[in-house]
Design a protein around this motif. Structure first.
Motif, PDB file in Angstrom:
ATOM      1  N   GLY A  65      -2.579   8.698  19.790  1.00  0.00           N
ATOM      2  CA  GLY A  65      -3.763   7.877  19.974  1.00  0.00           C
ATOM      3  C   GLY A  65      -4.186   7.065  18.764  1.00  0.00           C
ATOM      4  N   THR A  66      -5.000   6.038  19.034  1.00  0.00           N
ATOM      5  CA  THR A  66      -5.462   5.139  17.970  1.00  0.00           C
ATOM      6  C   THR A  66      -6.445   5.830  17.034  1.00  0.00           C
ATOM      7  OG1 THR A  66      -7.176   4.257  19.457  1.00  0.00           O
ATOM      8  CG2 THR A  66      -5.102   3.043  19.330  1.00  0.00           C
ATOM      9  N   ASP A  67      -7.141   6.871  17.514  1.00  0.00           N
ATOM     10  CA  ASP A  67      -8.050   7.588  16.614  1.00  0.00           C
ATOM     11  C   ASP A  67      -7.266   8.273  15.498  1.00  0.00           C
ATOM     12  OD1 ASP A  67      -6.900   9.216  18.535  1.00  0.00           O
ATOM     13  OD2 ASP A  67      -8.643  10.504  18.789  1.00  0.00           O
ATOM     14  N   ASN A  68      -6.089   8.820  15.818  1.00  0.00           N
ATOM     15  CA  ASN A  68      -5.249   9.415  14.780  1.00  0.00           C
ATOM     16  C   ASN A  68      -4.617   8.362  13.887  1.00  0.00           C
ATOM     17  OD1 ASN A  68      -5.858  11.918  15.817  1.00  0.00           O
ATOM     18  ND2 ASN A  68      -3.748  12.613  15.895  1.00  0.00           N
ATOM     19  N   ILE A  69      -4.265   7.215  14.460  1.00  0.00           N
ATOM     20  CA  ILE A  69      -3.732   6.118  13.648  1.00  0.00           C
ATOM     21  C   ILE A  69      -4.774   5.663  12.630  1.00  0.00           C
ATOM     22  CG2 ILE A  69      -3.011   3.688  13.714  1.00  0.00           C
ATOM     23  CD1 ILE A  69      -0.802   5.602  14.537  1.00  0.00           C
ATOM     24  N   ASP A  70      -6.042   5.666  13.009  1.00  0.00           N
ATOM     25  CA  ASP A  70      -7.124   5.316  12.086  1.00  0.00           C
ATOM     26  C   ASP A  70      -7.107   6.230  10.862  1.00  0.00           C
ATOM     27  OD1 ASP A  70      -9.617   3.877  11.471  1.00  0.00           O
ATOM     28  OD2 ASP A  70     -10.582   5.806  11.821  1.00  0.00           O
ATOM     29  N   ILE A  71      -6.893   7.522  11.093  1.00  0.00           N
ATOM     30  CA  ILE A  71      -6.808   8.488   9.987  1.00  0.00           C
ATOM     31  C   ILE A  71      -5.549   8.246   9.164  1.00  0.00           C
ATOM     32  CG2 ILE A  71      -6.438  10.929   9.440  1.00  0.00           C
ATOM     33  CD1 ILE A  71      -8.227  11.580  11.894  1.00  0.00           C
ATOM     34  N   VAL A  72      -4.418   8.149   9.827  1.00  0.00           N
ATOM     35  CA  VAL A  72      -3.132   8.061   9.128  1.00  0.00           C
ATOM     36  C   VAL A  72      -3.042   6.815   8.268  1.00  0.00           C
ATOM     37  CG1 VAL A  72      -0.649   7.742   9.465  1.00  0.00           C
ATOM     38  CG2 VAL A  72      -1.862   9.502  10.747  1.00  0.00           C
ATOM     39  N   MET A  73      -3.392   5.657   8.810  1.00  0.00           N
ATOM     40  CA  MET A  73      -3.237   4.416   8.050  1.00  0.00           C
ATOM     41  C   MET A  73      -4.198   4.368   6.867  1.00  0.00           C
ATOM     42  SD  MET A  73      -0.701   2.753   9.245  1.00  0.00           S
ATOM     43  CE  MET A  73      -0.931   1.106   8.572  1.00  0.00           C
ATOM     44  N   ASN A  74      -5.442   4.784   7.074  1.00  0.00           N
ATOM     45  CA  ASN A  74      -6.405   4.772   5.965  1.00  0.00           C
ATOM     46  C   ASN A  74      -6.025   5.768   4.883  1.00  0.00           C
ATOM     47  OD1 ASN A  74      -8.853   2.920   6.288  1.00  0.00           O
ATOM     48  ND2 ASN A  74      -8.668   3.777   8.342  1.00  0.00           N
ATOM     49  N   GLU A  75      -5.535   6.945   5.269  1.00  0.00           N
ATOM     50  CA  GLU A  75      -5.215   7.960   4.262  1.00  0.00           C
ATOM     51  C   GLU A  75      -3.873   7.700   3.579  1.00  0.00           C
ATOM     52  OE1 GLU A  75      -5.900  12.025   5.313  1.00  0.00           O
ATOM     53  OE2 GLU A  75      -7.961  11.634   5.952  1.00  0.00           O
ATOM     54  N   LEU A  76      -2.902   7.140   4.304  1.00  0.00           N
ATOM     55  CA  LEU A  76      -1.662   6.731   3.632  1.00  0.00           C
ATOM     56  C   LEU A  76      -1.980   5.699   2.555  1.00  0.00           C
ATOM     57  CD1 LEU A  76       1.163   6.234   6.295  1.00  0.00           C
ATOM     58  CD2 LEU A  76       1.216   7.736   4.294  1.00  0.00           C
ATOM     59  N   ASP A  77      -2.802   4.710   2.920  1.00  0.00           N
ATOM     60  CA  ASP A  77      -3.168   3.678   1.951  1.00  0.00           C
ATOM     61  C   ASP A  77      -3.951   4.270   0.786  1.00  0.00           C
ATOM     62  OD1 ASP A  77      -3.525   0.646   1.349  1.00  0.00           O
ATOM     63  OD2 ASP A  77      -5.547   1.482   1.224  1.00  0.00           O
ATOM     64  N   ALA A  78      -4.868   5.177   1.083  1.00  0.00           N
ATOM     65  CA  ALA A  78      -5.653   5.801   0.012  1.00  0.00           C
ATOM     66  C   ALA A  78      -4.754   6.571  -0.949  1.00  0.00           C
ATOM     67  CB  ALA A  78      -6.714   6.724   0.603  1.00  0.00           C
ATOM     68  N   ALA A  79      -3.766   7.273  -0.393  1.00  0.00           N
ATOM     69  CA  ALA A  79      -2.876   8.078  -1.240  1.00  0.00           C
ATOM     70  C   ALA A  79      -2.129   7.222  -2.251  1.00  0.00           C
ATOM     71  CB  ALA A  79      -1.880   8.850  -0.367  1.00  0.00           C
ATOM     72  N   VAL A  80      -1.749   5.998  -1.867  1.00  0.00           N
ATOM     73  CA  VAL A  80      -0.931   5.175  -2.768  1.00  0.00           C
ATOM     74  C   VAL A  80      -1.716   4.084  -3.481  1.00  0.00           C
ATOM     75  CG1 VAL A  80       1.142   5.605  -1.396  1.00  0.00           C
ATOM     76  CG2 VAL A  80      -0.192   3.536  -0.956  1.00  0.00           C
ATOM     77  N   ASN A  81      -2.901   3.737  -2.987  1.00  0.00           N
ATOM     78  CA  ASN A  81      -3.621   2.590  -3.561  1.00  0.00           C
ATOM     79  C   ASN A  81      -4.997   2.926  -4.132  1.00  0.00           C
ATOM     80  OD1 ASN A  81      -1.699   0.526  -3.269  1.00  0.00           O
ATOM     81  ND2 ASN A  81      -2.177   0.330  -1.086  1.00  0.00           N
ATOM     82  N   ILE A  82      -5.383   4.205  -4.101  1.00  0.00           N
ATOM     83  CA  ILE A  82      -6.624   4.633  -4.741  1.00  0.00           C
ATOM     84  C   ILE A  82      -6.286   5.750  -5.727  1.00  0.00           C
ATOM     85  CG2 ILE A  82      -8.888   5.714  -4.403  1.00  0.00           C
ATOM     86  CD1 ILE A  82      -8.959   4.438  -1.611  1.00  0.00           C
ATOM     87  N   ASN A  83      -6.835   5.662  -6.916  1.00  0.00           N
ATOM     88  CA  ASN A  83      -6.679   6.750  -7.883  1.00  0.00           C
ATOM     89  C   ASN A  83      -7.560   7.905  -7.409  1.00  0.00           C
ATOM     90  OD1 ASN A  83      -7.227   8.489 -10.173  1.00  0.00           O
ATOM     91  ND2 ASN A  83      -6.317   6.916 -11.472  1.00  0.00           N
ATOM     92  N   LEU A  84      -6.938   8.974  -6.962  1.00  0.00           N
ATOM     93  CA  LEU A  84      -7.692  10.062  -6.349  1.00  0.00           C
ATOM     94  C   LEU A  84      -8.454  10.897  -7.362  1.00  0.00           C
ATOM     95  CD1 LEU A  84      -5.138  11.176  -3.596  1.00  0.00           C
ATOM     96  CD2 LEU A  84      -6.959   9.459  -3.465  1.00  0.00           C
ATOM     97  N   GLU A  85      -8.212  10.690  -8.636  1.00  0.00           N
ATOM     98  CA  GLU A  85      -9.002  11.347  -9.685  1.00  0.00           C
ATOM     99  C   GLU A  85     -10.273  10.553  -9.985  1.00  0.00           C
ATOM    100  OE1 GLU A  85      -8.527  14.223 -11.174  1.00  0.00           O
ATOM    101  OE2 GLU A  85      -6.569  14.716 -10.299  1.00  0.00           O
ATOM    102  N   SER A  86     -10.110   9.247 -10.222  1.00  0.00           N
ATOM    103  CA  SER A  86     -11.257   8.408 -10.584  1.00  0.00           C
ATOM    104  C   SER A  86     -12.002   7.859  -9.367  1.00  0.00           C
ATOM    105  CB  SER A  86     -10.798   7.239 -11.451  1.00  0.00           C
ATOM    106  OG  SER A  86     -10.011   6.324 -10.695  1.00  0.00           O
TER     107      SER A  86
END
Length: 293
Positions: free
Chosen positions: A81-102
């Motif tokens: 479902g698209t609700d899970n895609i919402d989680i996956v795409m946002n969190e994949l991007d966060a993992a690689v494009n946001i510094n999770l420490e700062s």
């Protein structure tokens, strides 16, 4: 201007500073990714890997990252479902494009190549079960992208207008939208044995895809309307539950996205492909080769 720090209530992290649902950090994610709905398909993919570096499980999200043809590849299950895609795409991007420490966005953003391999039902009578079908566009009947500032092309807006007119779309339902996949990635995956078409993304498996068991349907002619739609030479070829949100969030976040499905049912013919294991393995290997060469 002060650089934005994303608060804990918005970017939720686990104790080990991995993204909340996927349990991933930057090091766990390869540039080339295959997403699948079914957890069991992650192992089908990683069985082809030369090496496996990481195996991470959390909820319905299973991730294997390793190497194939000397290149790193991640296989990740999304659930349905698209609700899970919402989680996956946002969190994949966060993992690689946001510094999770700062909790600040990185200055140099990564662009991921993400291919969804799925199963799907054909809406056109001339598409037999066993076909590999690539989604040139997603037709969103799900409503998810109404919550995001997504910019559509002029052509996509024309397609949406034509669809609403041709189908006499009920205004009480989510506003339909068309979104094109990543042209470069689609071109890379296309070969002689792969058909191409518009994929309709539904918000459910039964009623929203015109399946009636015991619960009566309000819209009995929906599938026929979808199959009759045309825009130039393009038709709606199949139904599934993820592609429109996948393509929409991919565009917003700057990632290359493409869907290629194995057709396991033909809705017009009433046919179902019972034993599709060998065909799915063939599709997986084809996508792995295309992604890594």
């Amino acid at each position: 201007m002060t650089e934005r720090i994303i608060p804990p209530s918005e970017l939720v992290l686990n104790k080990n500073k991995s993204v909340y649902h996927l349990g991933l950090k930057d090091i766990h994610v390869a540039e080339n990714i295959i997403i699948v709905g079914d957890q069991s398909r992650v192992e089908l993919i990683s069985n082809f890997f030369d090496t496996i570096e990481y195996q991470i499980n959390n909820r319905e999200f299973k991730t294997h990252t390793g190497t194939y043809n000397g290149k790193r590849v991640t296989a990740l299950s999304t659930g349905i479902g698209t609700d899970n895609i919402d989680i996956v795409m946002n969190e994949l991007d966060a993992a690689v494009n946001i510094n999770l420490e700062s909790r600040k966005t990185n200055k140099n953003l990564k662009k991921l190549n993400i291919v969804r391999i799925g199963t799907s039902g054909a809406l056109q009578e001339d598409i037999p079960v066993g076909t590999f079908l690539m989604s040139s566009h997603g037709l969103g009947l799900d409503g998810l992208m109404e919550y995001y500032k997504l910019t559509f092309t002029e052509e996509e807006l024309k397609m949406s207008k034509a669809f609403i007119t041709q189908t006499n779309w009920n205004p009480n339902l989510a506003t339909p939208y068309f979104i094109e996949g990543s042209k470069d990635l689609l071109k890379k995956l296309l070969e002689n044995e792969v058909k191409e078409g518009i994929t309709a993304t539904a918000i459910g498996f039964y009623g929203p895809q015109g399946r009636e068991l015991r619960a009566p349907l309000k819209f009995n002619d929906m599938n026929n309307q979808l199959s009759q739609f045309h825009y130039s030479s393009q038709k709606i070829t199949n139904f599934e539950m993820e592609t429109s949100a996948f393509y929409g969030l991919g565009r917003l976040l700057g990632h290359n996205c493409a869907t290629i499905c194995l057709i396991i049912a033909n809705r017009n013919r009433g046919e179902f492909f019972d034993n599709y294991f060998n065909s799915m393995n063939k599709l997986i290997k084809m996508v792995l080769n295309k992604l890594t060469t």
